[in-house]
Design a protein around this motif. Structure first.
Motif, mmCIF file in Angstrom:
data_model
loop_
_atom_site.group_PDB
_atom_site.id
_atom_site.type_symbol
_atom_site.label_atom_id
_atom_site.label_comp_id
_atom_site.label_asym_id
_atom_site.label_seq_id
_atom_site.Cartn_x
_atom_site.Cartn_y
_atom_site.Cartn_z
ATOM 1 N N GLY A 23 0.821 -1.215 0.000
ATOM 2 C CA GLY A 23 0.000 0.000 0.000
ATOM 3 C C GLY A 23 0.847 1.254 0.000
ATOM 4 N N ALA A 24 1.889 1.255 0.816
ATOM 5 C CA ALA A 24 2.795 2.414 0.850
ATOM 6 C C ALA A 24 3.519 2.562 -0.483
ATOM 7 C CB ALA A 24 3.797 2.261 1.983
ATOM 8 N N ALA A 25 3.891 1.442 -1.080
ATOM 9 C CA ALA A 25 4.580 1.496 -2.376
ATOM 10 C C ALA A 25 3.662 2.068 -3.448
ATOM 11 C CB ALA A 25 5.058 0.103 -2.776
ATOM 12 N N ILE A 26 2.382 1.728 -3.390
ATOM 13 C CA ILE A 26 1.428 2.255 -4.369
ATOM 14 C C ILE A 26 1.269 3.763 -4.185
ATOM 15 C CG2 ILE A 26 -1.017 2.261 -5.021
ATOM 16 C CD1 ILE A 26 -1.016 -0.764 -4.472
ATOM 17 N N VAL A 27 1.209 4.225 -2.943
ATOM 18 C CA VAL A 27 1.077 5.658 -2.672
ATOM 19 C C VAL A 27 2.313 6.409 -3.160
ATOM 20 C CG1 VAL A 27 0.947 7.378 -0.823
ATOM 21 C CG2 VAL A 27 -0.508 5.355 -0.741
ATOM 22 N N VAL A 28 3.493 5.875 -2.870
ATOM 23 C CA VAL A 28 4.732 6.530 -3.295
ATOM 24 C C VAL A 28 4.840 6.536 -4.819
ATOM 25 C CG1 VAL A 28 7.257 6.354 -3.256
ATOM 26 C CG2 VAL A 28 5.949 6.057 -1.153
ATOM 27 N N ILE A 33 4.564 9.490 -10.006
ATOM 28 C CA ILE A 33 3.978 9.689 -11.335
ATOM 29 C C ILE A 33 3.375 11.094 -11.436
ATOM 30 C CG2 ILE A 33 2.102 8.949 -12.862
ATOM 31 C CD1 ILE A 33 2.691 6.080 -11.936
ATOM 32 N N SER A 34 2.708 11.536 -10.364
ATOM 33 C CA SER A 34 2.140 12.886 -10.372
ATOM 34 C C SER A 34 3.232 13.941 -10.465
ATOM 35 C CB SER A 34 1.310 13.115 -9.113
ATOM 36 O OG SER A 34 0.232 12.210 -9.075
#
Length: 80
Positions: A23-28, A33-34
């Motif tokens: 989950g943290a990896a997805i947020v980072v 990307i943003s």
């Protein structure tokens, strides 16, 4: 061959394998990307602005040249 253990999906196995930080990896990754998108967009806007300035600077000498040709007196030499 009967499997007596609980079956897990690859995502669950991967999450357990890396300590459950998927989950943290997805947020980072989403933040990265943003950020990259913002930097590229900003660069494109700056490049467009610089391109407009350079285009304007290229057109000025052409206009000056054309105007100077129109104002040049025409010499009429008659060879009779």
């Amino acid at each position: 061959m009967a499997d007596t253990g609980q079956k897990m999906s690859r995502v669950q196995l991967t999450a357990r394998g890396v300590g459950g930080v998927v989950g943290a990896a997805i947020v980072v990754a989403s933040a990265d990307i943003s950020l990259f998108h913002f930097l590229i967009l900003r660069g494109v806007k700056q490049a467009a602005f610089i391109n407009a300035i350079v285009t304007f600077a290229n057109v000025i000498p052409i206009v000056v040249f054309i105007v100077s040709l129109e104002r040049r007196p025409v010499s009429s030499s008659s060879s009779a």
